[in-house]
Design an enzyme around this catalytic site. Structure first.
Site, short mmCIF file in Angstrom:
data_model
loop_
_atom_site.label_atom_id
_atom_site.label_comp_id
_atom_site.label_asym_id
_atom_site.label_seq_id
_atom_site.Cartn_x
_atom_site.Cartn_y
_atom_site.Cartn_z
N ASP A 41 0.84 -1.21 0.00
CA ASP A 41 0.00 0.00 0.00
C ASP A 41 0.88 1.25 0.00
O ASP A 41 2.05 1.22 -0.42
CB ASP A 41 -0.96 -0.07 1.22
CG ASP A 41 -2.29 0.63 0.97
OD1 ASP A 41 -2.29 1.87 0.98
OD2 ASP A 41 -3.32 -0.06 0.76
N ASP A 42 0.36 2.34 0.50
CA ASP A 42 1.04 3.64 0.49
C ASP A 42 2.39 3.59 1.22
O ASP A 42 2.65 2.67 2.00
CB ASP A 42 0.10 4.65 1.19
CG ASP A 42 0.35 6.07 0.73
OD1 ASP A 42 1.33 6.33 0.04
OD2 ASP A 42 -0.48 6.94 1.09
N LYS A 118 -3.76 -0.63 -6.72
CA LYS A 118 -4.79 0.03 -5.91
C LYS A 118 -4.62 1.52 -6.16
O LYS A 118 -3.53 2.06 -5.94
CB LYS A 118 -4.59 -0.33 -4.44
CG LYS A 118 -5.46 0.48 -3.49
CD LYS A 118 -5.33 -0.03 -2.06
CE LYS A 118 -6.07 0.86 -1.08
NZ LYS A 118 -5.98 0.34 0.31
N ASP A 120 -5.83 5.25 -5.39
CA ASP A 120 -6.51 6.05 -4.38
C ASP A 120 -6.96 7.39 -4.94
O ASP A 120 -6.77 7.69 -6.12
CB ASP A 120 -5.51 6.25 -3.21
CG ASP A 120 -6.19 6.22 -1.87
OD1 ASP A 120 -7.37 6.60 -1.80
OD2 ASP A 120 -5.54 5.83 -0.89
N ARG A 176 -13.67 0.72 -4.28
CA ARG A 176 -14.04 0.90 -2.88
C ARG A 176 -15.31 1.72 -2.82
O ARG A 176 -15.50 2.66 -3.59
CB ARG A 176 -12.91 1.61 -2.14
CG ARG A 176 -11.81 0.67 -1.65
CD ARG A 176 -12.15 0.09 -0.29
NE ARG A 176 -12.28 1.16 0.67
CZ ARG A 176 -11.25 1.80 1.22
NH1 ARG A 176 -10.01 1.43 0.95
NH2 ARG A 176 -11.46 2.79 2.06
N ASP A 180 -12.56 4.16 5.10
CA ASP A 180 -11.77 3.01 5.54
C ASP A 180 -12.46 2.23 6.66
O ASP A 180 -13.00 2.82 7.61
CB ASP A 180 -10.41 3.48 6.06
CG ASP A 180 -9.54 4.06 4.95
OD1 ASP A 180 -10.05 4.20 3.82
OD2 ASP A 180 -8.37 4.36 5.24
C1 GAL Z 1 -6.70 5.68 2.09
C2 GAL Z 1 -7.22 4.32 1.67
C3 GAL Z 1 -6.58 3.29 2.57
C4 GAL Z 1 -5.06 3.37 2.44
C5 GAL Z 1 -4.59 4.78 2.73
C6 GAL Z 1 -3.10 4.95 2.45
O1 GAL Z 1 -7.26 6.64 1.26
O2 GAL Z 1 -8.62 4.30 1.77
O3 GAL Z 1 -7.05 1.99 2.24
O4 GAL Z 1 -4.69 2.98 1.14
O5 GAL Z 1 -5.29 5.72 1.95
O6 GAL Z 1 -2.64 6.24 2.72
#
Ligand code: GAL
Length: 473
Positions: A41-42, A118, A120, A176, A180
């Site tokens: 992820d991020d 993924k 965002d 999504r 979250d």
């Molecule tokens: C949110 C996302 C999360 C995660 C996060 C990372 O916007 O909904 O699942 O990816 O960013 O910063």
């Protein structure tokens, strides 16, 4: 199906985390149940932004061998590699985003051997507010990924904004649909924006974080049927094994995510898995709902808000149901209230999609009730699987437990051949025209597969019940 680091680790990512997790996926038998995407992820990016050629670059302290070496490793183990970026100037954690850099970044992802992105929606630079504006912003990446020639799944993450459920399927594989998730079953939290939306109102601005399992289900319910093969509502990563819910709550959360065909991304630390968590996520009878070839989400048949409240003031029960490829019917009865309750639903109501008011042909048959949690892995077996230190030892434990292996028998084949491990245990029958009635404890769910009881010499032999019209009866 796979794993994503965000729920358990947030920004604390590294090569070591991905590699040790991929080892755990394999040794716990999870890859062979279908969990094959490992998603970073991020926070993987270099904080100084793009390199001098405008390319995204990983933070080398976290990923000393770069990213291609990770995908090579995962691919050599029969796994797939997922990554993350944002359709914004920055990602949500304020690293460089891909907005207006789609082609360059898609090329980087393809070079790195990425199999899923993924994508965002933070720092979208105001390019939001109508479905068309959001669609165009996300479509740029969809087109760029396609142009690379590499098959890269696209998972949109704009939290349900701009009615993504009406256009997500034309440019992506999943979207999504809420803020979250957090590790709570019903507890409301102000950080989950729009938690006071009226039922059916899907247009939420600033969806936030800390959304409970119940909130997410109520949000998706009006459009759950938008999920189609190849394009799915994403209810967010799983919280099973994170510690904030009870065993029964996790069982319910997991079964609902499977039945609603959400992507199933494990969100816990797989390297310190508890036996209870393992025996939830490795239940093949539940996973067979998720992987059913018919590929349609269960939908909500009924919501009753007139029941005893729990400690958070929440009192409601749901009946979710859905048609499965072989003609079976999946049914989940959930009690989000504070007291144990008998939940009832008639065959007439369950089969409304095939004909209203009890007119569906299905209503004329008896249906066997199969409990899909009946053959959950025993705690002792799960414990020994986790404790085993060598591959042969683990293989022997799985063999002795006669555990399902979807690499050997894909779910579609197992279902077609009626592999008993996918069908739970028969616990009773609902008579033709009758009512399914079950006691459901507070904060738990019953998960069933209803199987039509075939009658000796029945008139519809050789013809699927779903193709029988009421005039033919
Ligand atoms: C949110 C996302 C999360 C995660 C996060 C990372 O916007 O909904 O699942 O990816 O960013 O910063």
């Amino acid at each position: 199906m796979g794993w994503n680091n965000w729920n358990a680790f947030g920004c604390d990512v590294s090569e070591e985390l991905l590699l040790t997790t991929s080892d755990a996926i394999i040794s716990l038998g999870l890859r062979d149940l279908g969990y094959d995407y490992v998603v970073l992820d991020d926070c993987w990016q270099d904080a100084n932004g793009r390199d001098k050629n405008g390319k995204l670059q990983p933070e080398l302290n976290k990923f000393p061998n770069g990213l291609k070496s990770i995908s090579d490793h995962l691919h050599s183990k029969g796994l797939k590699y997922g990554m993350y970026s944002s359709a914004g100037e920055m990602t949500c954690a304020r690293f460089a985003g891909s907005l207006d850099h789609e082609v360059d970044d898609a090329n980087s992802f393809a070079e790195w051997g990425v199999d899923m992105l993924k994508y965002d929606s933070c720092y979208h630079m105001g390019r939001v507010g109508t479905p068309t504006v959001s669609f165009n912003r996300f479509k740029a990446m969809s087109d760029a990924l396609q142009a690379t020639g590499r098959n890269i799944l696209l998972n949109l993450c704009n939290w349900g904004e701009d009615l993504v459920h009406t256009w997500g399927m034309s440019i992506s594989n999943s979207w999504r649909m809420s803020g979250d998730i957090y590790d709570a079953f019903t507890r409301p939290d102000d950080l989950c924006g729009c938690n006071t939306l009226a039922p059916g109102d899907v247009n939420c601005v600033a969806p936030g974080t800390h959304c409970s399992v119940l909130f997410i289900l109520n949000k998706v319910a009006p459009y759950a049927d938008r999920s189609i093969p190849g394009g799915w509502s994403d209810l967010d990563m799983l919280e099973v094994g994170q510690g904030g819910m009870t065993d029964e709550e996790y069982k319910a959360h997991f079964a609902l995510w499977a039945g609603l065909k959400s992507p199933l991304f494990l969100g816990n630390d797989l390297r310190s898995m508890s036996p209870k968590a393992l025996s939830i996520i490795n239940n093949p009878a539940i996973l067979a709902l998720s992987q059913d070839p018919h590929g349609r989400s269960m939908t909500r048949v009924r919501r009753d808000t007139n029941v005893a409240a729990d400690e958070w003031g929440i009192g409601e029960t749901h009946v979710w149901a859905g048609h499965l490829h072989n003609g079976d019917q999946a049914v989940i009865l959930v009690n989000f209230g504070g007291k144990d309750i008998d939940i009832k639903v008639s065959l007439a109501e369950l089969f409304i999609p095939f004909g209203p008011g009890g007119s569906a042909p299905h209503n004329k048959f008896d249906w066997a009730i199969h409990d899909l949690w009946a053959h959950r892995m025993s705690e002792a077996t799960a414990e020994s699987l986790i404790a085993a230190s060598t591959e042969p030892e683990r293989a022997a434990i799985l063999k002795a437990a006669n555990w399902y292996n979807a690499t050997e028998i894909p779910y579609e084949k197992g279902l077609r051949e009626e592999d008993p491990r996918l069908f739970g245990e028969k616990i009773g029958v609902v008579k033709a025209g009758g009512v399914l009635k079950e006691k459901v404890k507070s904060h738990s769910a019953k998960v069933f597969r209803l199987r039509r009881v075939k009658k000796e010499g029945e008139v519809f032999k050789g013809k699927s019940i779903d193709r029988v019209t009421k005039d033919e009866l």
